[in-house]
Design a protein around this motif. Structure first.
Motif, mmCIF file in Angstrom:
data_model
loop_
_atom_site.group_PDB
_atom_site.id
_atom_site.type_symbol
_atom_site.label_atom_id
_atom_site.label_comp_id
_atom_site.label_asym_id
_atom_site.label_seq_id
_atom_site.Cartn_x
_atom_site.Cartn_y
_atom_site.Cartn_z
ATOM 1 N N VAL A 156 12.006 7.029 3.715
ATOM 2 C CA VAL A 156 12.185 7.487 2.335
ATOM 3 C C VAL A 156 10.828 7.569 1.663
ATOM 4 O O VAL A 156 10.022 6.632 1.749
ATOM 5 C CB VAL A 156 13.119 6.534 1.546
ATOM 6 N N VAL A 157 10.573 8.705 1.010
ATOM 7 C CA VAL A 157 9.394 8.862 0.166
ATOM 8 C C VAL A 157 9.797 8.457 -1.242
ATOM 9 O O VAL A 157 10.681 9.072 -1.843
ATOM 10 C CB VAL A 157 8.873 10.310 0.190
ATOM 11 N N VAL A 158 9.172 7.430 -1.768
ATOM 12 C CA VAL A 158 9.576 6.855 -3.048
ATOM 13 C C VAL A 158 9.302 7.835 -4.192
ATOM 14 O O VAL A 158 8.269 8.507 -4.229
ATOM 15 C CB VAL A 158 8.840 5.515 -3.296
ATOM 16 N N ASP A 159 10.233 7.874 -5.133
ATOM 17 C CA ASP A 159 10.174 8.822 -6.241
ATOM 18 C C ASP A 159 9.340 8.288 -7.410
ATOM 19 O O ASP A 159 9.525 8.714 -8.537
ATOM 20 C CB ASP A 159 11.606 9.116 -6.719
ATOM 21 N N ASP A 160 8.456 7.380 -7.156
ATOM 22 C CA ASP A 160 7.569 6.815 -8.177
ATOM 23 C C ASP A 160 6.142 7.004 -7.672
ATOM 24 O O ASP A 160 5.758 6.421 -6.666
ATOM 25 C CB ASP A 160 7.878 5.326 -8.380
ATOM 26 N N LYS A 161 5.371 7.824 -8.366
ATOM 27 C CA LYS A 161 4.030 8.170 -7.889
ATOM 28 C C LYS A 161 3.102 6.956 -7.830
ATOM 29 O O LYS A 161 2.033 7.015 -7.226
ATOM 30 C CB LYS A 161 3.433 9.273 -8.763
ATOM 31 N N ARG A 162 3.489 5.853 -8.455
ATOM 32 C CA ARG A 162 2.666 4.641 -8.384
ATOM 33 C C ARG A 162 2.863 3.902 -7.067
ATOM 34 O O ARG A 162 2.073 3.019 -6.724
ATOM 35 C CB ARG A 162 3.018 3.717 -9.558
ATOM 36 N N ILE A 163 3.913 4.243 -6.335
ATOM 37 C CA ILE A 163 4.190 3.588 -5.048
ATOM 38 C C ILE A 163 3.835 4.550 -3.921
ATOM 39 O O ILE A 163 4.462 5.603 -3.768
ATOM 40 C CB ILE A 163 5.660 3.145 -4.961
ATOM 41 N N LYS A 164 2.824 4.205 -3.155
ATOM 42 C CA LYS A 164 2.323 5.083 -2.098
ATOM 43 C C LYS A 164 2.994 4.840 -0.753
ATOM 44 O O LYS A 164 2.793 5.599 0.187
ATOM 45 C CB LYS A 164 0.809 4.895 -1.952
ATOM 46 N N HIS A 165 3.776 3.769 -0.640
ATOM 47 C CA HIS A 165 4.369 3.419 0.646
ATOM 48 C C HIS A 165 5.605 4.272 0.936
ATOM 49 O O HIS A 165 6.419 4.509 0.049
ATOM 50 C CB HIS A 165 4.815 1.944 0.659
ATOM 51 N N ASN A 166 5.738 4.693 2.181
ATOM 52 C CA ASN A 166 7.021 5.194 2.657
ATOM 53 C C ASN A 166 7.843 4.001 3.126
ATOM 54 O O ASN A 166 7.292 2.987 3.574
ATOM 55 C CB ASN A 166 6.831 6.188 3.799
ATOM 56 N N ILE A 167 9.145 4.124 3.040
ATOM 57 C CA ILE A 167 10.031 3.032 3.447
ATOM 58 C C ILE A 167 10.734 3.434 4.741
ATOM 59 O O ILE A 167 11.450 4.445 4.780
ATOM 60 C CB ILE A 167 11.095 2.725 2.360
ATOM 61 N N ILE A 168 10.501 2.677 5.810
ATOM 62 C CA ILE A 168 11.185 2.921 7.075
ATOM 63 C C ILE A 168 12.631 2.432 6.933
ATOM 64 O O ILE A 168 12.870 1.276 6.588
ATOM 65 C CB ILE A 168 10.489 2.191 8.244
#
Length: 350
Positions: A156-168
């Motif tokens: 998942v690509v997080v919908d908050d531009k402040r969070i750069k991490h993808n979530i496996i």
């Protein structure tokens, strides 16, 4: 000084590297850079890569800490500061300290370990207020983002531009499809060598679906949009109109033509104004709905209103600060009905 654990390391490596215990024996005496350790331990070129991996592993396992200048020292929890991570869309971040004072700075490298909003313990590195993450004491519980299924491992690509991490994603739910907007429960935090993991707990829809953008924004900004049963029950106990007893010791200004400046489709009018010319200029009245007459300080309604802070307006909906019976009814300055107000009268010179 020879490594007392050389034989153990020789079983693991063709060209054995110093054991963790041996490395610590040097760093305990004095903080060192990796290049200083190369010299002190007389490392050969073919050993250096494995040795660097060992140093990173010792940092990961909280045996060592490493500052921005690359100096390693033994890990210690003394002098740690607590705070909340504030991420910047450019990749770096800050820590807002629980005790107050100036925010500490986190490098883009340190931000790889945390999410925006995480509660952390950090160590101050220098007078420039740079800090390093020592421990994540509480991570965010969930995030919203776009699901991608085209790879072997869903993410998942997080919908908050402040969070750069993808979530496996380790667990999907029935109905999951590529490019959907989903809510993900965080299962593990990111590290320097691995992404965070999570599981899908709710499907909001696709970005083209009506209402999905609002639902996404509500979750992204943690905007409460439901009131507790107690708050609803307390609001239902309030009258639907101003009672005679409520008017005692109050000045009646209902004869004045106060106006609101809200749009035609507004339903919650919390203030109104009136102005008339005087010999010296203007008399201006600003009337604010007297919510405090009905809601006691410290009550459940007061607590939930404080948590919200304000009403939030979207193009086709409003998330009110108070239940609608209050925000749109008893404490809304609607036309042609009596309402309790706190009013300020001002005389303004021309």
């Amino acid at each position: 000084m020879s490594d007392p654990h050389y034989e153990r390391e020789a079983e693991k490596y063709e060209s054995p590297i110093p054991s963790r215990e041996h490395i610590l024996s040097f760093i305990q005496k004095k903080p060192r850079t990796k290049h200083q350790l190369y010299d002190l331990l007389s490392l050969k070129d073919e050993q250096k890569r494995s040795f660097e991996k060992r140093l990173r592993a010792m940092v990961r396992d909280k045996q060592l800490s490493c500052n921005k200048a690359g100096v390693y020292r033994t890990f210690s929890k003394r002098g740690l500061l607590r705070g909340t991570v504030i991420a910047n869309p450019k990749g770096f971040g800050f820590v807002s300290l629980d005790k107050g004072g100036k925010d500490l700075r986190l490098s883009t490298q340190q931000m790889k370990l945390v999410f925006h909003g995480d509660k952390v313990k950090v160590r101050l590195l220098n007078r420039k207020l740079d800090a390093e993450i020592v421990e994540v004491s509480e991570t965010v519980k969930s995030v919203v983002g776009r699901l991608h299924l085209e790879t072997h491992f869903p993410y998942v690509v997080v919908d908050d531009k402040r969070i750069k991490h993808n979530i496996i994603i380790t667990e999907l739910i029935e109905g999951c499809e590529d490019n959907q907007v989903v809510i993900v429960e965080i299962l593990s935090s990111p590290t320097m060598i691995s992404e965070a993991t999570g599981r899908v707990v709710e499907i909001l829809g696709t970005y083209l679906d009506e209402g999905v953008e609002v639902d996404s924004a509500l979750h992204r900004h943690q905007i409460p949009n439901k009131f507790s049963d107690i708050a609803i029950s307390d609001s239902n106990k309030l009258p639907t109109k101003v009672l005679v007893k409520d008017k005692e010791n109050r000045l009646n200004i209902s004869h004045l033509n106060l106006v609101t400046i809200d749009g035609e489709d507004s339903r919650d009018f919390d203030d109104a104004v009136y102005a008339e010319p005087t010999n010296k200029g203007w008399k201006l009245l600003v009337a604010i709905a007297d919510v405090s007459h009905y809601i006691s300080e410290g009550s459940k309604l007061d607590e939930e209103a404080f948590e919200r802070g304000n009403s939030v307006y979207f193009p086709h909906m409003v998330v009110p600060m108070l239940p609608e019976l209050i925000s749109n009814g008893l404490c809304s300055l609607n036309p042609n009905v009596e309402r309790l107000c706190v009013t300020c009268e001002m005389n303004i010179d021309t």
